[in-house]
Design a protein around this motif. Sequence first.
Motif, mmCIF file in Angstrom:
data_model
loop_
_atom_site.group_PDB
_atom_site.id
_atom_site.type_symbol
_atom_site.label_atom_id
_atom_site.label_comp_id
_atom_site.label_asym_id
_atom_site.label_seq_id
_atom_site.Cartn_x
_atom_site.Cartn_y
_atom_site.Cartn_z
ATOM 1 N N ALA A 451 0.904 -1.180 -0.206
ATOM 2 C CA ALA A 451 0.052 0.033 0.063
ATOM 3 C C ALA A 451 0.900 1.227 0.000
ATOM 4 C CB ALA A 451 -0.970 -0.067 1.127
ATOM 5 N N GLN A 452 0.543 2.212 -0.844
ATOM 6 C CA GLN A 452 1.097 3.441 -0.830
ATOM 7 C C GLN A 452 0.158 4.581 -0.468
ATOM 8 O OE1 GLN A 452 4.319 3.712 -1.828
ATOM 9 N NE2 GLN A 452 4.584 1.559 -1.883
ATOM 10 N N PRO A 453 0.890 5.702 0.191
ATOM 11 C CA PRO A 453 -0.162 6.733 0.497
ATOM 12 C C PRO A 453 -0.411 7.406 -0.659
ATOM 13 C CG PRO A 453 2.167 7.249 0.846
ATOM 14 C CD PRO A 453 2.058 5.822 0.738
ATOM 15 N N VAL A 454 -1.733 8.025 -0.479
ATOM 16 C CA VAL A 454 -2.399 9.183 -1.410
ATOM 17 C C VAL A 454 -2.549 10.499 -0.940
ATOM 18 C CG1 VAL A 454 -4.387 9.447 -3.028
ATOM 19 C CG2 VAL A 454 -3.588 7.154 -2.641
ATOM 20 N N ASP A 455 -2.036 11.449 -1.621
ATOM 21 C CA ASP A 455 -2.156 12.753 -1.254
ATOM 22 C C ASP A 455 -3.516 13.089 -1.371
ATOM 23 O OD1 ASP A 455 0.582 13.255 -0.438
ATOM 24 O OD2 ASP A 455 1.201 13.651 -2.369
#
Length: 501
Positions: A451-455
């Motif tokens: 999982a990668q963060p989303v701005d």
Amino acid sequence: MTRKIRNQLFRLHTWLGLYLSVFFTFMFLTGTLLVAGFELESIGRPAIWTSAAEEERTASFGDIYEGIKTAHPEGDAFVILKRPASWFVDRTFGRTGWGERVSYWTDPTTGTVVYETGDPGFAGILAGLHDTFLTDNRIVFILFSATSILLLFQMVSGLITYRRFWKGFFRWPNSAGGLRSWAGGAHRLTALWAIPLVFVTAITSFFFLLGGLGIEGDKLKFQPPAPRETALPAGFDGAVIDQAEANARDALPGFDPAILTIPGGKAGSLKFIGQHQDFSGLRGQSTVAIDPLTLEVLNIYTPADFRGLSRLDHLMEVLHYGLWGGTFSMVLWIVLGLVATGLAFTGSLIYAARLAPAGSVGGLCMCIWSSMGFLRWIYLLLLLGILAVVYWRVNPDAYVQSRVNPVDAAIRTAHLVLYEPLRRDTPIEIELRIGAPDVSTALVAINGAAAQPVDLTRDGDKALGQFKFDPLETGNEVIAYLKKPDGAEQKVTFRMGSPIW
């Protein structure tokens, strides 16, 4: 009728013809092409053509639905058409897993998907041009339909001013007297042969005008189904559809449904539509509504239940589109449509040849152009507008944004928006829209990756974020983890499925 009145009618006929001939030429030509528009569009699609006999088309609505769900489990089906034409396999209007409108074509014997087509196609563009110049505007539709009055006047006034017209059905135009003589003879000959189509077109278009003005007669009212939480109840599949069809047939003996509409919302019902043995095909179709949850019969409507102008809806449509006699009427409407196109064009030639009897084709066109006065600039603006809209609709980069809802239909916290279509080997940007006001951070896991963060940016109570997506041949799953300031987390799964193209 006195000669004075006849001369006045002729002058009015000529004046209207000068200004409207270009418009009527366009309308007759596009209408003629529309009769076989999808056939022309599908010349290069051998998979959707079939020679299967009627008794061989055994796939049920349930078989078709299961075939679509097997090939595209993330997709949706909304309208299933069995036998859209005797030469086509069955067609289903639906939506892909990423929200793009699509037609699924299924084998009429097994129900398996054999082809998919996107939207819009040639026939759709042509229909939009014919109806409203692709504006999809109700006012434009009303204006177009209102020309039916002028078309009917042109037909009647032409017959009145053409004395003993019944003797001219086989009077071939004579070119010995020059272009003007030939154009006049061709105009009179095509007018006589086009009478059936022109009359039907004028009457049916006037009927459509009434509908555009809101004069439609009584519409069918359907009883609401039992309350449910989602558009389709849990366990909904092909077997449920087949049982619902059996209930519809039992409730209305002699009913042969050919169309099924599947609800897209939780307040909709299954609607089976088709012919009934007690009613002529020109009278219209019968409808049986079934509750998708309880499979209870909600409503039964036959052509006898229509009231007012709605009784004529089906008849006007099959007459206008040339579907009243199957293949025979389609071919007849195409031939007469080409004749009517020539009728409108030769009307302009007569006027131009009168001004420049020995002119070239280019000179005659310039004659028509200059004689239209201010209206020619309106035609030019319309032409430029049509070209611009057509380019916008068929441009490969043009795409109507689509929406991807969570796999769990009960979750309404977030959804995805695609501004580009999902295509093989083509990375795209996807927007995550969050409706919950108390979500502070979001992470997305793409196709099983970490999982990668989303701005996120705030838009009132909503939050928006974008991430890059590289599609695979299968799966194409996005899992969003929505976190609140208190540490609570919600997992939302989206599944778009395999790219079709």
